[in-house]
Design a protein around this motif. Structure first.
Motif, PDB file in Angstrom:
ATOM      1  N   LEU A 155       0.847  -1.182   0.000  1.00  0.00           N
ATOM      2  CA  LEU A 155       0.000   0.000   0.000  1.00  0.00           C
ATOM      3  C   LEU A 155       0.887   1.238   0.000  1.00  0.00           C
ATOM      4  O   LEU A 155       2.108   1.155   0.172  1.00  0.00           O
ATOM      5  CB  LEU A 155      -0.925  -0.008   1.219  1.00  0.00           C
ATOM      6  CG  LEU A 155      -1.926  -1.167   1.293  1.00  0.00           C
ATOM      7  CD1 LEU A 155      -2.711  -1.097   2.584  1.00  0.00           C
ATOM      8  CD2 LEU A 155      -2.873  -1.142   0.108  1.00  0.00           C
ATOM      9  N   THR A 156       0.301   2.391  -0.150  1.00  0.00           N
ATOM     10  CA  THR A 156       1.112   3.587  -0.372  1.00  0.00           C
ATOM     11  C   THR A 156       1.395   4.386   0.887  1.00  0.00           C
ATOM     12  O   THR A 156       2.333   5.170   0.903  1.00  0.00           O
ATOM     13  CB  THR A 156       0.411   4.512  -1.385  1.00  0.00           C
ATOM     14  OG1 THR A 156      -0.908   4.827  -0.908  1.00  0.00           O
ATOM     15  CG2 THR A 156       0.314   3.835  -2.742  1.00  0.00           C
ATOM     16  N   SER A 157       0.613   4.212   1.956  1.00  0.00           N
ATOM     17  CA  SER A 157       0.792   5.088   3.106  1.00  0.00           C
ATOM     18  C   SER A 157       0.198   4.451   4.359  1.00  0.00           C
ATOM     19  O   SER A 157      -0.785   3.706   4.274  1.00  0.00           O
ATOM     20  CB  SER A 157       0.114   6.440   2.846  1.00  0.00           C
ATOM     21  OG  SER A 157       0.143   7.249   4.003  1.00  0.00           O
ATOM     22  N   PRO A 158       0.775   4.750   5.541  1.00  0.00           N
ATOM     23  CA  PRO A 158       0.166   4.283   6.794  1.00  0.00           C
ATOM     24  C   PRO A 158      -0.947   5.191   7.290  1.00  0.00           C
ATOM     25  O   PRO A 158      -1.518   4.938   8.348  1.00  0.00           O
ATOM     26  CB  PRO A 158       1.348   4.291   7.762  1.00  0.00           C
ATOM     27  CG  PRO A 158       2.209   5.400   7.271  1.00  0.00           C
ATOM     28  CD  PRO A 158       2.068   5.402   5.770  1.00  0.00           C
ATOM     29  N   PHE A 159      -1.239   6.225   6.554  1.00  0.00           N
ATOM     30  CA  PHE A 159      -2.264   7.181   6.966  1.00  0.00           C
ATOM     31  C   PHE A 159      -3.591   6.844   6.281  1.00  0.00           C
ATOM     32  O   PHE A 159      -3.606   6.251   5.195  1.00  0.00           O
ATOM     33  CB  PHE A 159      -1.825   8.608   6.608  1.00  0.00           C
ATOM     34  CG  PHE A 159      -0.562   9.034   7.304  1.00  0.00           C
ATOM     35  CD1 PHE A 159      -0.583   9.433   8.627  1.00  0.00           C
ATOM     36  CD2 PHE A 159       0.648   9.014   6.623  1.00  0.00           C
ATOM     37  CE1 PHE A 159       0.580   9.823   9.262  1.00  0.00           C
ATOM     38  CE2 PHE A 159       1.811   9.398   7.251  1.00  0.00           C
ATOM     39  CZ  PHE A 159       1.784   9.806   8.573  1.00  0.00           C
ATOM     40  N   PRO A 160      -4.726   7.198   6.900  1.00  0.00           N
ATOM     41  CA  PRO A 160      -4.870   7.961   8.144  1.00  0.00           C
ATOM     42  C   PRO A 160      -4.652   7.089   9.379  1.00  0.00           C
ATOM     43  O   PRO A 160      -4.857   5.877   9.330  1.00  0.00           O
ATOM     44  CB  PRO A 160      -6.313   8.445   8.077  1.00  0.00           C
ATOM     45  CG  PRO A 160      -7.017   7.381   7.294  1.00  0.00           C
ATOM     46  CD  PRO A 160      -6.027   6.891   6.278  1.00  0.00           C
ATOM     47  N   THR A 161      -4.248   7.711  10.452  1.00  0.00           N
ATOM     48  CA  THR A 161      -4.089   7.009  11.724  1.00  0.00           C
ATOM     49  C   THR A 161      -5.384   7.111  12.530  1.00  0.00           C
ATOM     50  O   THR A 161      -6.264   7.914  12.225  1.00  0.00           O
ATOM     51  CB  THR A 161      -2.931   7.607  12.530  1.00  0.00           C
ATOM     52  OG1 THR A 161      -3.218   8.990  12.810  1.00  0.00           O
ATOM     53  CG2 THR A 161      -1.628   7.501  11.756  1.00  0.00           C
ATOM     54  N   GLN A 162      -5.480   6.281  13.554  1.00  0.00           N
ATOM     55  CA  GLN A 162      -6.653   6.305  14.421  1.00  0.00           C
ATOM     56  C   GLN A 162      -6.210   6.132  15.865  1.00  0.00           C
ATOM     57  O   GLN A 162      -5.082   5.706  16.137  1.00  0.00           O
ATOM     58  CB  GLN A 162      -7.624   5.198  14.040  1.00  0.00           C
ATOM     59  CG  GLN A 162      -7.059   3.803  14.269  1.00  0.00           C
ATOM     60  CD  GLN A 162      -8.108   2.729  14.157  1.00  0.00           C
ATOM     61  OE1 GLN A 162      -9.247   3.005  13.830  1.00  0.00           O
ATOM     62  NE2 GLN A 162      -7.737   1.496  14.444  1.00  0.00           N
ATOM     63  N   GLN A 163      -7.098   6.455  16.776  1.00  0.00           N
ATOM     64  CA  GLN A 163      -6.839   6.310  18.199  1.00  0.00           C
ATOM     65  C   GLN A 163      -7.438   4.990  18.684  1.00  0.00           C
ATOM     66  O   GLN A 163      -8.614   4.713  18.456  1.00  0.00           O
ATOM     67  CB  GLN A 163      -7.447   7.484  18.979  1.00  0.00           C
ATOM     68  CG  GLN A 163      -6.861   8.844  18.632  1.00  0.00           C
ATOM     69  CD  GLN A 163      -5.429   8.991  19.098  1.00  0.00           C
ATOM     70  OE1 GLN A 163      -5.051   8.511  20.169  1.00  0.00           O
ATOM     71  NE2 GLN A 163      -4.612   9.662  18.292  1.00  0.00           N
ATOM     72  N   VAL A 164      -6.617   4.180  19.342  1.00  0.00           N
ATOM     73  CA  VAL A 164      -7.082   2.917  19.909  1.00  0.00           C
ATOM     74  C   VAL A 164      -6.836   2.933  21.413  1.00  0.00           C
ATOM     75  O   VAL A 164      -5.962   3.653  21.907  1.00  0.00           O
ATOM     76  CB  VAL A 164      -6.362   1.713  19.263  1.00  0.00           C
ATOM     77  CG1 VAL A 164      -6.724   1.601  17.798  1.00  0.00           C
ATOM     78  CG2 VAL A 164      -4.847   1.821  19.429  1.00  0.00           C
ATOM     79  N   LYS A 165      -7.618   2.140  22.128  1.00  0.00           N
ATOM     80  CA  LYS A 165      -7.501   2.086  23.581  1.00  0.00           C
ATOM     81  C   LYS A 165      -6.536   0.984  24.001  1.00  0.00           C
ATOM     82  O   LYS A 165      -6.595  -0.134  23.494  1.00  0.00           O
ATOM     83  CB  LYS A 165      -8.865   1.845  24.218  1.00  0.00           C
ATOM     84  CG  LYS A 165      -9.810   3.039  24.137  1.00  0.00           C
ATOM     85  CD  LYS A 165     -11.096   2.757  24.888  1.00  0.00           C
ATOM     86  CE  LYS A 165     -12.017   3.968  24.872  1.00  0.00           C
ATOM     87  NZ  LYS A 165     -13.274   3.724  25.622  1.00  0.00           N
ATOM     88  N   ARG A 166      -5.660   1.313  24.911  1.00  0.00           N
ATOM     89  CA  ARG A 166      -4.728   0.365  25.501  1.00  0.00           C
ATOM     90  C   ARG A 166      -4.648   0.626  27.005  1.00  0.00           C
ATOM     91  O   ARG A 166      -4.846   1.753  27.461  1.00  0.00           O
ATOM     92  CB  ARG A 166      -3.323   0.499  24.887  1.00  0.00           C
ATOM     93  CG  ARG A 166      -3.233   0.122  23.423  1.00  0.00           C
ATOM     94  CD  ARG A 166      -3.419  -1.374  23.247  1.00  0.00           C
ATOM     95  NE  ARG A 166      -3.148  -1.791  21.889  1.00  0.00           N
ATOM     96  CZ  ARG A 166      -4.046  -1.837  20.919  1.00  0.00           C
ATOM     97  NH1 ARG A 166      -5.300  -1.453  21.167  1.00  0.00           N
ATOM     98  NH2 ARG A 166      -3.713  -2.252  19.713  1.00  0.00           N
ATOM     99  N   PHE A 167      -4.347  -0.434  27.761  1.00  0.00           N
ATOM    100  CA  PHE A 167      -4.207  -0.272  29.203  1.00  0.00           C
ATOM    101  C   PHE A 167      -2.760   0.069  29.533  1.00  0.00           C
ATOM    102  O   PHE A 167      -1.828  -0.618  29.109  1.00  0.00           O
ATOM    103  CB  PHE A 167      -4.616  -1.544  29.939  1.00  0.00           C
ATOM    104  CG  PHE A 167      -4.558  -1.416  31.436  1.00  0.00           C
ATOM    105  CD1 PHE A 167      -5.557  -0.758  32.130  1.00  0.00           C
ATOM    106  CD2 PHE A 167      -3.488  -1.940  32.149  1.00  0.00           C
ATOM    107  CE1 PHE A 167      -5.505  -0.632  33.502  1.00  0.00           C
ATOM    108  CE2 PHE A 167      -3.418  -1.820  33.524  1.00  0.00           C
ATOM    109  CZ  PHE A 167      -4.432  -1.159  34.206  1.00  0.00           C
ATOM    110  N   SER A 168      -2.577   1.127  30.284  1.00  0.00           N
ATOM    111  CA  SER A 168      -1.240   1.572  30.677  1.00  0.00           C
ATOM    112  C   SER A 168      -0.907   1.031  32.066  1.00  0.00           C
ATOM    113  O   SER A 168      -1.610   1.326  33.041  1.00  0.00           O
ATOM    114  CB  SER A 168      -1.178   3.105  30.674  1.00  0.00           C
ATOM    115  OG  SER A 168       0.054   3.550  31.205  1.00  0.00           O
ATOM    116  N   GLN A 169       0.149   0.229  32.135  1.00  0.00           N
ATOM    117  CA  GLN A 169       0.589  -0.288  33.431  1.00  0.00           C
ATOM    118  C   GLN A 169       1.133   0.833  34.314  1.00  0.00           C
ATOM    119  O   GLN A 169       1.012   0.786  35.543  1.00  0.00           O
ATOM    120  CB  GLN A 169       1.680  -1.347  33.216  1.00  0.00           C
ATOM    121  CG  GLN A 169       1.183  -2.643  32.596  1.00  0.00           C
ATOM    122  CD  GLN A 169       0.378  -3.473  33.587  1.00  0.00           C
ATOM    123  OE1 GLN A 169       0.307  -3.174  34.780  1.00  0.00           O
ATOM    124  NE2 GLN A 169      -0.259  -4.531  33.081  1.00  0.00           N
TER     125      GLN A 169
END
Length: 326
Positions: A157-171
């Motif tokens: 593919l040509t680009s990693p964009f668009p990006t998105q926000q995902v939820k992760r748990f921060s230790q």
């Protein structure tokens, strides 16, 4: 993976796996787990086209599958997702020339000599950081993303964009946080896992009959794959049966179709006799009989007999009620 504990040159042993002694089978599936193509792995004697040998074993497996799907649908916009054993930049270049898309994680030891930061240093960056480089003249992209660990993915593919926000748990913060994620990672996570899903479905209800011949487990595994595919089509067409009930329906249908006639005298039919075939809406053909017998639904005398499950039935008054579940 096909469990096998006998002696054969193609059998493999992998420590730490749920099935340690087994045959390995290359499989291509949809993201839902429908098996489209498979090829048993035979070690050094595995059949590989000579034109694909310079690209390696992993790439040759993907390209052989690409030959099959393009022979059936030449101009369809296929996107192939594979794991890190198969992914390489020469593979992406070959698939790009064929008009096919491909994405997959890339192993650190086969990364090209590009000015991308090493994973040991990249993991020290903040969570959600990513970097990418585009290969000139090939449109191949290699993207690194820092999550719990560093993920390196390659794609044509040509680009990693668009990006998105995902939820992760921060230790560190002890709460859910939002992390930036490139679209390449999102597409891979959404479409990968079909092989594991098919393998799980097959492992839940395997054929329980074992044989002494080395090929019997491969034969029974092929039956399991066919049944699993049939269940996937059943769900895709709107069916509501779970996997176990669907498998029971198939078994009941075979038992009813190929049952052996007993020499015992007349006896009261079982409660679940023809329970599955009554509601399949297929081949309910009626024959006229000279001798009257009792209707299976209203128990009155009837001169019509249904050929499929050999019961008397009134074709007008009782047919619909007998073939409808309450």
């Amino acid at each position: 993976m096909v469990p096998y504990y006998g002696g054969h040159g193609s059998k493999q042993f992998i420590r730490g796996k749920p099935i340690r002694w087994r045959y390995k089978v290359w499989v291509e599936t949809t993201k839902k787990g429908y098996i489209e193509w498979f090829e048993p792995y035979q070690g050094s004697t595995t059949i590989i086209s000579e034109k694909y040998r310079p690209l390696g074993l992993g790439a040759s497996v993907v390209l052989q599958f690409a030959d099959i799907i393009q022979s059936q649908c030449e101009n369809a916009p296929f996107h192939i997702f594979c794991d890190n054993f198969f992914t390489s930049l020469p593979l992406l270049a070959e698939l790009t020339s064929r008009g096919l898309k491909c994405s997959g994680p890339l192993r650190e030891n086969i990364l090209p000599d590009w000015p991308l930061e090493k994973s040991s240093l990249f993991k020290k960056k903040s969570r959600g950081s990513f970097d990418y480089l585009l290969e000139e003249n090939q449109n191949n992209i290699v993207c690194k993303w820092n999550d719990n660990s560093v993920v390196t993915i390659a794609s044509n593919l040509t680009s990693p964009f668009p990006t998105q926000q995902v939820k992760r748990f921060s230790q560190k913060e002890k709460k859910m946080i939002h992390v930036e994620q490139p679209c390449l990672i999102k597409q891979y996570n959404e479409n990968m896992g079909g092989v594991d899903r098919a393998d799980q479905n097959i492992s839940l209800y395997r054929v329980g009959i074992s044989g002494k011949k080395w090929y019997f487990c491969l034969f029974s595994h092929a039956l399991d794959m066919a049944e699993q595919n049939a269940w996937q089509l059943h769900k895709h067409s709107g069916g509501k049966m779970d996997h176990l009930r669907f498998r029971r329906c198939i078994a009941a249908g075979f038992l009813e179709t190929y049952k052996k006639e007993t020499k015992r005298g007349p006896s009261k039919p079982g409660k679940y006799l023809h329970y599955e075939s009554r509601y399949d809406r297929m081949d309910h053909l009626v024959n006229y009989q000279e001798k009257q017998t009792r209707c299976a639904f209203c128990h009155k005398q009837a001169v019509f007999r249904f050929q499929k499950y050999d019961v008397a039935l009134h074709p007008i008054m009782c047919f619909l009620s007998y073939h409808t579940k309450n």
